[in-house]
Enzyme design. Sequence first.
Site, PDB file in Angstrom:
ATOM      1  N   ALA A 144       2.941   4.525  43.174  1.00  0.00           N
ATOM      2  CA  ALA A 144       4.050   4.117  42.304  1.00  0.00           C
ATOM      3  C   ALA A 144       4.487   2.709  42.707  1.00  0.00           C
ATOM      4  O   ALA A 144       4.287   2.288  43.856  1.00  0.00           O
ATOM      5  CB  ALA A 144       5.199   5.090  42.463  1.00  0.00           C
ATOM      6  N   GLY A 152       1.179   7.885  44.010  1.00  0.00           N
ATOM      7  CA  GLY A 152       1.111   8.208  42.578  1.00  0.00           C
ATOM      8  C   GLY A 152      -0.281   7.963  41.995  1.00  0.00           C
ATOM      9  O   GLY A 152      -0.666   8.606  41.010  1.00  0.00           O
ATOM     10  N   GLU A 187      -2.076  11.009  42.771  1.00  0.00           N
ATOM     11  CA  GLU A 187      -1.576  12.074  41.892  1.00  0.00           C
ATOM     12  C   GLU A 187      -2.146  11.933  40.479  1.00  0.00           C
ATOM     13  O   GLU A 187      -2.444  12.930  39.826  1.00  0.00           O
ATOM     14  CB  GLU A 187      -0.040  12.067  41.879  1.00  0.00           C
ATOM     15  N   GLU A 189       3.617   8.128  51.283  1.00  0.00           N
ATOM     16  CA  GLU A 189       5.053   8.233  50.989  1.00  0.00           C
ATOM     17  C   GLU A 189       5.898   8.452  52.228  1.00  0.00           C
ATOM     18  O   GLU A 189       7.031   7.980  52.316  1.00  0.00           O
ATOM     19  CB  GLU A 189       5.318   9.374  49.987  1.00  0.00           C
TER      20      GLU A 189
HETATM   21  N1  CO8 Z   1       4.028  -0.949  44.701  1.00  0.00           N
HETATM   22  C1  CO8 Z   1       4.292  -2.246  44.432  1.00  0.00           C
HETATM   23  N2  CO8 Z   1       3.460  -3.260  44.786  1.00  0.00           N
HETATM   24  C2  CO8 Z   1       2.333  -2.938  45.459  1.00  0.00           C
HETATM   25  C3  CO8 Z   1       2.006  -1.610  45.769  1.00  0.00           C
HETATM   26  C4  CO8 Z   1       2.907  -0.580  45.354  1.00  0.00           C
HETATM   27  N3  CO8 Z   1       2.645   0.724  45.572  1.00  0.00           N
HETATM   28  N4  CO8 Z   1       0.828  -1.594  46.439  1.00  0.00           N
HETATM   29  C5  CO8 Z   1       0.438  -2.872  46.541  1.00  0.00           C
HETATM   30  N5  CO8 Z   1       1.327  -3.691  45.942  1.00  0.00           N
HETATM   31  C6  CO8 Z   1       1.267  -5.151  45.809  1.00  0.00           C
HETATM   32  C7  CO8 Z   1       1.588  -5.826  47.125  1.00  0.00           C
HETATM   33  O1  CO8 Z   1       3.013  -5.942  47.278  1.00  0.00           O
HETATM   34  C8  CO8 Z   1       0.905  -7.168  46.937  1.00  0.00           C
HETATM   35  O2  CO8 Z   1       1.705  -7.956  46.077  1.00  0.00           O
HETATM   36  P1  CO8 Z   1       2.065  -9.474  46.511  1.00  0.00           P
HETATM   37  O3  CO8 Z   1       0.713 -10.172  46.447  1.00  0.00           O
HETATM   38  O4  CO8 Z   1       3.009  -9.910  45.452  1.00  0.00           O
HETATM   39  O5  CO8 Z   1       2.622  -9.404  47.884  1.00  0.00           O
HETATM   40  C9  CO8 Z   1      -0.346  -6.815  46.134  1.00  0.00           C
HETATM   41  O6  CO8 Z   1      -0.077  -5.534  45.545  1.00  0.00           O
HETATM   42  C10 CO8 Z   1      -1.591  -6.682  46.990  1.00  0.00           C
HETATM   43  O7  CO8 Z   1      -1.312  -5.777  48.037  1.00  0.00           O
HETATM   44  P2  CO8 Z   1      -1.510  -6.142  49.595  1.00  0.00           P
HETATM   45  O8  CO8 Z   1      -1.447  -7.596  49.802  1.00  0.00           O
HETATM   46  O9  CO8 Z   1      -0.573  -5.275  50.376  1.00  0.00           O
HETATM   47  O10 CO8 Z   1      -3.034  -5.665  49.792  1.00  0.00           O
HETATM   48  P3  CO8 Z   1      -3.699  -5.137  51.135  1.00  0.00           P
HETATM   49  O11 CO8 Z   1      -5.151  -4.973  50.837  1.00  0.00           O
HETATM   50  O12 CO8 Z   1      -3.309  -5.954  52.301  1.00  0.00           O
HETATM   51  O13 CO8 Z   1      -3.057  -3.670  51.376  1.00  0.00           O
HETATM   52  C11 CO8 Z   1      -2.394  -1.447  50.704  1.00  0.00           C
HETATM   53  C12 CO8 Z   1      -3.327  -2.652  50.464  1.00  0.00           C
HETATM   54  C13 CO8 Z   1      -2.685  -0.849  52.096  1.00  0.00           C
HETATM   55  C14 CO8 Z   1      -2.689  -0.423  49.637  1.00  0.00           C
HETATM   56  C15 CO8 Z   1      -0.921  -1.927  50.647  1.00  0.00           C
HETATM   57  O14 CO8 Z   1      -0.737  -2.716  49.492  1.00  0.00           O
HETATM   58  C16 CO8 Z   1       0.067  -0.792  50.599  1.00  0.00           C
HETATM   59  O15 CO8 Z   1       0.355  -0.191  51.634  1.00  0.00           O
HETATM   60  N6  CO8 Z   1       0.618  -0.498  49.414  1.00  0.00           N
HETATM   61  C17 CO8 Z   1       1.611   0.538  49.249  1.00  0.00           C
HETATM   62  C18 CO8 Z   1       0.973   1.897  49.251  1.00  0.00           C
HETATM   63  C19 CO8 Z   1       2.009   2.987  49.105  1.00  0.00           C
HETATM   64  O16 CO8 Z   1       2.886   3.147  49.925  1.00  0.00           O
HETATM   65  N7  CO8 Z   1       1.890   3.795  48.031  1.00  0.00           N
HETATM   66  C20 CO8 Z   1       2.771   4.901  47.764  1.00  0.00           C
HETATM   67  C21 CO8 Z   1       3.891   4.444  46.862  1.00  0.00           C
HETATM   68  S1  CO8 Z   1       5.113   5.722  46.660  1.00  0.00           S
HETATM   69  C22 CO8 Z   1       4.482   6.739  45.496  1.00  0.00           C
HETATM   70  O17 CO8 Z   1       3.398   6.545  45.009  1.00  0.00           O
HETATM   71  C23 CO8 Z   1       5.340   7.912  45.093  1.00  0.00           C
HETATM   72  C24 CO8 Z   1       4.751   8.600  43.863  1.00  0.00           C
HETATM   73  C25 CO8 Z   1       5.846   8.967  42.930  1.00  0.00           C
HETATM   74  C26 CO8 Z   1       5.305   9.493  41.611  1.00  0.00           C
HETATM   75  C27 CO8 Z   1       4.903   8.422  40.641  1.00  0.00           C
HETATM   76  C28 CO8 Z   1       6.044   7.793  39.878  1.00  0.00           C
HETATM   77  C29 CO8 Z   1       5.560   6.620  39.010  1.00  0.00           C
END
Ligand code: CO8
Length: 258
Positions: A66, A109, A112, A132
């Site tokens: 998400a 998400g 999911e 999460e």
């Molecule tokens: N949300 C918003 N932005 C994101 C997300 C995310 N989940 N994942 C990545 N991005 C963005 C980063 O902020 C970055 O943007 P910017 O260039 O502007 O800084 C861009 O994508 C590229 O990401 P990274 O530079 O971080 O890329 P890396 O290869 O270094 O890392 C990762 C990749 C490990 C995947 C890292 O981006 C990360 O940890 N992302 C978050 C993962 C996460 O925590 N996901 C769970 C989110 S919570 C959730 O899903 C709850 C579900 C609820 C149900 C659904 C409702 C819609």
Amino acid sequence: MNNYQFIKAWTDNGIGKLELQRPEVLNAINRSMVVEILAALRNFDQLEQVKVIVLSGAGRSFAAGADIKEMAEENAISMEMKNQFADWDKISLIKKPVIAAVHGFVLGGGFELALCADIVFAAASSKFGFPEVQLGVMPSAGGTVKLTKLMGKRKALEFLWTGNQLKAEEAKHWGIVNQVVPDELLLQETIAFAENLVKQPALSLRLIKDTVEKAEDLPIYEAMQYERKNFYLLFASEDQKEGMQAFMEKRSPHFKGK
Ligand code: CO8
């Protein structure tokens, strides 16, 4: 091709194709994207020329979860009032086969969403996980429930508590994905599988999906009664007549989806 902001949706030889289109944020799923995904899926479910649906993600990942930046602004009451998960619930009401082709990060998400698909093809690069817990929350679109059903309590807790990622082959071991394929062949292999389903009698596919879903929740006796009713129902179809006639005439059947 339909005009959406966060996804691309188009039809191609009996297949409804839906691609997540926010590669700059690893296809982070915001609320509008969920609305668009549901609209495109429902449209495919209604279109006669679409027999099978394929979901994929543009860029280097299927979806990293998400949109955290959007979600960070929420509170318990705003989420209760928006009731956004009603849209996720409706994704599971799609009657046609849904196949996901996933690669790269398949997190939160995004995981999911993949679990909403009936069949999952995973590129060897895929990494599945529920991070999460590191955000101080937990899965909320069925992840906790579906992972537990697939893995059992102990393994599910291990992955949900730690946020550790599963590699594609491990995901296959746990029944999370059907097939692991080299990254460069992901779409080709998924489409080949989908094309095979396009040729099958659509009503059989539909009622098999319906029955398998019931089998997951109903006690065995009730599920078997339900199966039987769907079997009887297929005798109202032209494809049943054609399939059995073709067998007796020693020729290939020509199914019409009726
Ligand atoms: N949300 C918003 N932005 C994101 C997300 C995310 N989940 N994942 C990545 N991005 C963005 C980063 O902020 C970055 O943007 P910017 O260039 O502007 O800084 C861009 O994508 C590229 O990401 P990274 O530079 O971080 O890329 P890396 O290869 O270094 O890392 C990762 C990749 C490990 C995947 C890292 O981006 C990360 O940890 N992302 C978050 C993962 C996460 O925590 N996901 C769970 C989110 S919570 C959730 O899903 C709850 C579900 C609820 C149900 C659904 C409702 C819609």
